[in-house]
Design a protein around this motif. Structure first.
Motif, PDB file in Angstrom:
ATOM      1  N   THR A   4      -9.186  -3.799 -12.285  1.00 49.40           N
ATOM      2  CA  THR A   4      -9.069  -5.263 -12.490  1.00 49.40           C
ATOM      3  C   THR A   4      -9.731  -6.109 -11.744  1.00 49.40           C
ATOM      4  O   THR A   4      -9.527  -7.558 -11.586  1.00 49.40           O
ATOM      5  N   GLU A   5     -10.312  -5.725 -10.618  1.00 50.02           N
ATOM      6  CA  GLU A   5     -11.481  -6.420  -9.649  1.00 50.02           C
ATOM      7  C   GLU A   5     -10.473  -7.265  -9.136  1.00 50.02           C
ATOM      8  O   GLU A   5     -10.701  -8.376  -8.701  1.00 50.02           O
ATOM      9  N   TYR A   6      -9.571  -6.691  -8.475  1.00 45.80           N
ATOM     10  CA  TYR A   6      -8.221  -7.376  -7.754  1.00 45.80           C
ATOM     11  C   TYR A   6      -8.348  -6.968  -6.170  1.00 45.80           C
ATOM     12  O   TYR A   6      -8.574  -5.838  -5.857  1.00 45.80           O
ATOM     13  N   VAL A   7      -8.634  -8.095  -5.379  1.00 47.71           N
ATOM     14  CA  VAL A   7      -8.634  -7.910  -4.012  1.00 47.71           C
ATOM     15  C   VAL A   7      -7.224  -7.922  -3.375  1.00 47.71           C
ATOM     16  O   VAL A   7      -6.740  -9.274  -3.409  1.00 47.71           O
ATOM     17  N   PRO A   8      -6.645  -6.952  -2.942  1.00 50.65           N
ATOM     18  CA  PRO A   8      -5.255  -7.238  -2.447  1.00 50.65           C
ATOM     19  C   PRO A   8      -5.190  -7.973  -1.019  1.00 50.65           C
ATOM     20  O   PRO A   8      -5.995  -8.186  -0.336  1.00 50.65           O
ATOM     21  N   GLU A   9      -4.036  -8.535  -1.081  1.00 45.16           N
ATOM     22  CA  GLU A   9      -3.909  -9.108   0.337  1.00 45.16           C
ATOM     23  C   GLU A   9      -3.607  -7.935   1.439  1.00 45.16           C
ATOM     24  O   GLU A   9      -3.778  -6.729   1.102  1.00 45.16           O
ATOM     25  N   VAL A  10      -3.931  -8.515   2.643  1.00 43.87           N
ATOM     26  CA  VAL A  10      -4.074  -7.259   3.636  1.00 43.87           C
ATOM     27  C   VAL A  10      -2.856  -6.371   4.024  1.00 43.87           C
ATOM     28  O   VAL A  10      -2.938  -5.177   3.569  1.00 43.87           O
ATOM     29  N   TRP A  11      -1.695  -7.080   3.593  1.00 41.68           N
ATOM     30  CA  TRP A  11      -0.484  -6.389   3.612  1.00 41.68           C
ATOM     31  C   TRP A  11      -0.368  -5.284   2.503  1.00 41.68           C
ATOM     32  O   TRP A  11      -0.089  -4.238   2.758  1.00 41.68           O
ATOM     33  N   GLU A  12      -0.806  -5.747   1.447  1.00 36.59           N
ATOM     34  CA  GLU A  12      -0.630  -4.904   0.073  1.00 36.59           C
ATOM     35  C   GLU A  12      -1.825  -3.727   0.448  1.00 36.59           C
ATOM     36  O   GLU A  12      -1.551  -2.457  -0.134  1.00 36.59           O
ATOM     37  N   TYR A  13      -3.002  -4.015   0.766  1.00 38.12           N
ATOM     38  CA  TYR A  13      -3.902  -3.141   1.018  1.00 38.12           C
ATOM     39  C   TYR A  13      -3.467  -1.853   1.991  1.00 38.12           C
ATOM     40  O   TYR A  13      -3.533  -0.737   2.007  1.00 38.12           O
ATOM     41  N   LEU A  14      -2.521  -2.390   3.038  1.00 41.26           N
ATOM     42  CA  LEU A  14      -2.331  -1.281   3.960  1.00 41.26           C
ATOM     43  C   LEU A  14      -0.996  -0.616   3.305  1.00 41.26           C
ATOM     44  O   LEU A  14      -0.575   0.507   3.704  1.00 41.26           O
ATOM     45  N   ALA A  15      -0.329  -1.192   2.420  1.00 42.28           N
ATOM     46  CA  ALA A  15       0.726  -0.580   1.747  1.00 42.28           C
ATOM     47  C   ALA A  15       0.006   0.471   0.855  1.00 42.28           C
ATOM     48  O   ALA A  15       0.578   1.716   1.028  1.00 42.28           O
ATOM     49  N   MET A  16      -0.826   0.316   0.349  1.00 46.28           N
ATOM     50  CA  MET A  16      -1.595   1.213  -0.390  1.00 46.28           C
ATOM     51  C   MET A  16      -2.253   2.406   0.327  1.00 46.28           C
ATOM     52  O   MET A  16      -1.945   3.435   0.059  1.00 46.28           O
ATOM     53  N   ARG A  17      -2.593   1.874   1.529  1.00 45.79           N
ATOM     54  CA  ARG A  17      -3.460   2.932   2.521  1.00 45.79           C
ATOM     55  C   ARG A  17      -2.156   3.940   2.951  1.00 45.79           C
ATOM     56  O   ARG A  17      -2.435   5.010   3.609  1.00 45.79           O
ATOM     57  N   GLN A  18      -1.081   3.485   2.989  1.00 45.11           N
ATOM     58  CA  GLN A  18       0.068   4.460   3.329  1.00 45.11           C
ATOM     59  C   GLN A  18       0.314   5.632   2.671  1.00 45.11           C
ATOM     60  O   GLN A  18       0.831   6.557   2.866  1.00 45.11           O
ATOM     61  N   PHE A  19      -0.176   5.439   1.406  1.00 50.58           N
ATOM     62  CA  PHE A  19      -0.098   6.425   0.408  1.00 50.58           C
ATOM     63  C   PHE A  19      -1.450   7.268   0.077  1.00 50.58           C
ATOM     64  O   PHE A  19      -1.509   8.233   0.271  1.00 50.58           O
ATOM     65  N   ASN A  20      -2.561   6.573   0.262  1.00 50.74           N
ATOM     66  CA  ASN A  20      -3.787   6.887  -0.066  1.00 50.74           C
ATOM     67  C   ASN A  20      -4.297   7.159   1.321  1.00 50.74           C
ATOM     68  O   ASN A  20      -5.114   6.579   1.883  1.00 50.74           O
ATOM     69  N   ASN A  21      -4.011   8.312   1.992  1.00 52.82           N
ATOM     70  CA  ASN A  21      -4.226   8.682   3.458  1.00 52.82           C
ATOM     71  C   ASN A  21      -4.224   9.708   3.874  1.00 52.82           C
ATOM     72  O   ASN A  21      -3.848  10.866   2.842  1.00 52.82           O
ATOM     73  N   PHE A  22      -4.303  10.211   4.946  1.00 51.14           N
ATOM     74  CA  PHE A  22      -4.529  11.597   5.546  1.00 51.14           C
ATOM     75  C   PHE A  22      -3.051  12.374   5.588  1.00 51.14           C
ATOM     76  O   PHE A  22      -3.022  13.516   6.240  1.00 51.14           O
ATOM     77  N   ARG A  23      -2.012  11.668   5.252  1.00 50.13           N
ATOM     78  CA  ARG A  23      -0.649  12.234   5.706  1.00 50.13           C
ATOM     79  C   ARG A  23      -0.297  13.628   5.297  1.00 50.13           C
ATOM     80  O   ARG A  23       0.176  14.728   5.918  1.00 50.13           O
ATOM     81  N   PRO A  24      -1.040  14.048   3.780  1.00 50.43           N
ATOM     82  CA  PRO A  24      -0.514  15.608   3.848  1.00 50.43           C
ATOM     83  C   PRO A  24      -1.190  16.683   4.867  1.00 50.43           C
ATOM     84  O   PRO A  24      -0.832  17.688   4.905  1.00 50.43           O
ATOM     85  N   CYS A  25      -2.487  16.123   5.659  1.00 51.32           N
ATOM     86  CA  CYS A  25      -2.965  17.057   6.702  1.00 51.32           C
ATOM     87  C   CYS A  25      -2.112  17.057   7.837  1.00 51.32           C
ATOM     88  O   CYS A  25      -1.711  18.393   7.979  1.00 51.32           O
ATOM     89  N   PRO A  26      -1.762  16.358   8.734  1.00 43.06           N
ATOM     90  CA  PRO A  26      -0.879  16.515   9.850  1.00 43.06           C
ATOM     91  C   PRO A  26       0.707  16.869   9.488  1.00 43.06           C
ATOM     92  O   PRO A  26       1.347  17.469  10.198  1.00 43.06           O
ATOM     93  N   THR A  27       1.080  16.529   8.324  1.00 47.49           N
ATOM     94  CA  THR A  27       2.575  17.122   7.873  1.00 47.49           C
ATOM     95  C   THR A  27       2.538  18.605   7.782  1.00 47.49           C
ATOM     96  O   THR A  27       3.596  19.064   7.599  1.00 47.49           O
ATOM     97  N   ILE A  28       1.354  19.274   7.699  1.00 50.68           N
ATOM     98  CA  ILE A  28       1.628  20.769   7.764  1.00 50.68           C
ATOM     99  C   ILE A  28       1.204  21.410   8.989  1.00 50.68           C
ATOM    100  O   ILE A  28       0.987  22.405   9.061  1.00 50.68           O
ATOM    101  N   THR A  29       1.125  20.607  10.142  1.00 48.15           N
ATOM    102  CA  THR A  29       0.713  21.081  11.435  1.00 48.15           C
ATOM    103  C   THR A  29       1.799  22.473  11.772  1.00 48.15           C
ATOM    104  O   THR A  29       1.113  23.105  12.374  1.00 48.15           O
ATOM    105  N   ASP A  30       2.920  22.415  11.315  1.00 46.50           N
ATOM    106  CA  ASP A  30       3.774  23.382  11.725  1.00 46.50           C
ATOM    107  C   ASP A  30       3.375  24.703  10.924  1.00 46.50           C
ATOM    108  O   ASP A  30       3.574  25.966  11.370  1.00 46.50           O
ATOM    109  N   THR A  31       3.125  24.506   9.718  1.00 49.78           N
ATOM    110  CA  THR A  31       2.894  25.713   8.877  1.00 49.78           C
ATOM    111  C   THR A  31       1.317  26.314   9.725  1.00 49.78           C
ATOM    112  O   THR A  31       1.449  27.667   9.728  1.00 49.78           O
ATOM    113  N   VAL A  32       0.429  25.469   9.870  1.00 47.73           N
ATOM    114  CA  VAL A  32      -0.541  25.967  10.545  1.00 47.73           C
ATOM    115  C   VAL A  32      -0.377  26.546  11.890  1.00 47.73           C
ATOM    116  O   VAL A  32      -1.370  27.417  12.234  1.00 47.73           O
TER     117      VAL A  32
END
Length: 448
Positions: A295-323
């Motif tokens: 839609t060629e929408y540029v999000p507000e900064v807070w909206e972008y940060l909300a998206m980046r809380q999901f589209n981020n590296f979280r799956p990697c450090p969350t398995i630090t105990d398994t590793v």
């Protein structure tokens, strides 16, 4: 080749945490409530009396908000400060001191202070003003072996990429990345669990979303089918064979399927379920970014940060105990303070990616959204001002992450909690190290 041992720089961390944690947990559980000390408003927890007798094991504790306790004892401060000595500066979950001053200039012809050993990758340049902790160079023996094994897996087991992508695969330097992020992994195979998952996640991102033919159009359907390689389909006998065949139909699904099979051989059921949940978060973030792109929408900064809380590296450090070869119990992982710490770590590390990949993304076709671009657009700043403001956002996230991790370590000094917090902090530092030093992929803008 023989199995390399744990990195000498952290081989004593688990034992130290366990010895301290067992002592504190035994005393804390003696309280009539049967719970551990609640989460304080700030760092601090008195060291309990050694004379307190450990009680009979009880229901695992629940973290609660309580008034701030007294100043922590020297013993607790020593634990929270992490190991000391050469090369341990980045192994701490709540470090606050400034970077050490540069060493005096060396004699002509001598290596620069802190320079990598001969043959090691170039150090690269850290982003001026960025808050981070230097880490020691990853164990070269482990790096070499992980790099060899991951390429053999990618080429021989899952047929991940065509020959003309080989240089890019090698340039990713995933072996060095994962060894830097998980220096306490007990074996190479534990490291390989994280490495396969990292490569599979990047294959999905590149092939479905971005660099190698990705598109926002139809992304939801592709991600859903790929996600069934992580969270398996439970269907009828008539249709199950078709789904099983689909898992081999393209490189991302082959990679997800194989990497998950190896992961399940090391992970417990709750660890596997935790990873599936975090991957669903990741895929949701991909979809939000794709929708804005369509839609060629540029999000507000807070909206972008909300998206980046999901589209981020979280799956990697969350398995630090398994590793690491242990498990953070599900009820402790699910507590709100722990979830906040993990989220902050994922958010900070992802903004690091936005900052280091800024010039790479500017050179790519189309307009790629990242935090500096969104700030400049939405707040009406120059490109330089937007970038420098993004550095400030990262630093704020890092400071908050460290404060919350320190408070949680003080409030719930269970051995697995302490080790997990340190593992996440080390992952954060290793992630920055890889971005800074991977000059094949990244370069800095000329803003200073």
């Amino acid at each position: 080749m023989p199995e390399p041992g744990p990195s000498p720089l952290q081989s004593g961390l688990p034992g130290a945490a366990a010895r301290f944690g067992a002592h504190v947990l035994g005393s804390a559980q003696a309280h009539a409530s049967g719970g551990l000390p609640g989460l304080p408003a700030g760092p601090g927890l008195p060291f309990p009396s050694p004379s307190a007798a450990p009680p009979t094991p009880q229901t695992p504790p629940t973290l609660q908000t309580t008034p701030a306790p007294p100043t922590p004892s020297p013993a607790l401060r020593r634990l929270l400060s992490g190991p000391s000595g050469l090369g341990t500066a980045g192994l701490h979950p709540a470090r606050r001191e400034a970077h050490p001053a540069p060493a005096a200039a060396s004699e002509p012809g001598a290596p620069e202070p802190g320079a990598p050993e001969p043959g090691a990758p170039a150090a690269g340049n850290p982003i001026p003003g960025l808050y981070y902790h230097p880490v020691p160079e990853p164990d070269p023996v482990r790096v070499e072996e992980v790099s060899r094994r991951i390429k053999a897996w990618a080429v021989d087991e899952v047929d991940l990429f065509p020959e003309d992508w080989e240089k890019q695969f090698d340039g990713f330097q995933v072996g060095r990345y994962m060894v830097a992020c998980h220096p306490d992994a007990p074996t190479i195979e534990h490291l390989m669990v994280a490495t396969r998952l990292m490569v599979a996640e990047n294959a999905v991102d590149d092939v479905y979303c971005e660099d190698h033919g990705g598109s926002p159009i139809g992304l939801g359907g592709r991600l859903l089918l790929a996600h069934t390689a992580i969270d398996p389909l439970h269907t009828t006998k008539e249709y199950e064979p078709q789904w099983v065949r689909s898992l081999q139909s393209d490189a991302p699904r082959r990679a997800y399927s194989s990497a998950m099979e190896y992961f399940l051989a090391q992970a417990g059921p709750s660890q596997a379920d935790r990873y599936r949940h975090d991957m669903a978060r990741l895929h949701l973030g991909y979809l939000a970014e794709a929708a804005w792109s369509q839609t060629e929408y540029v999000p507000e900064v807070w909206e972008y940060l909300a998206m980046r809380q999901f589209n981020n590296f979280r799956p990697c450090p969350t398995i630090t105990d398994t590793v690491g070869g242990y498990e953070l119990p599900a009820d402790l992982h699910a507590q709100a303070p722990m979830q906040r710490v993990i989220a902050l770590a994922g958010n900070a590390t992802t903004i690091v990616n936005d900052l280091y990949s800024y010039t790479k993304e500017l050179a790519a076709p189309g307009r790629h959204m990242n935090l500096p671009v969104v700030i400049a657009d939405r707040e009406g700043t120059s490109d330089q001002e937007g970038y420098l403001k993004a550095v400030e956002v990262h630093n704020d996230l890092m400071h908050t992450f460290e404060e919350e991790a320190a408070a949680l370590a003080a409030a719930c000094p269970v051995p697995s909690v302490l080790r997990f917090l340190r593992g996440v902090a080390v992952w954060v530092d290793g992630n920055h190290y890889w971005h800074q030093t991977n000059t094949y992929r990244y370069s800095l803008p000329d803003f200073w």
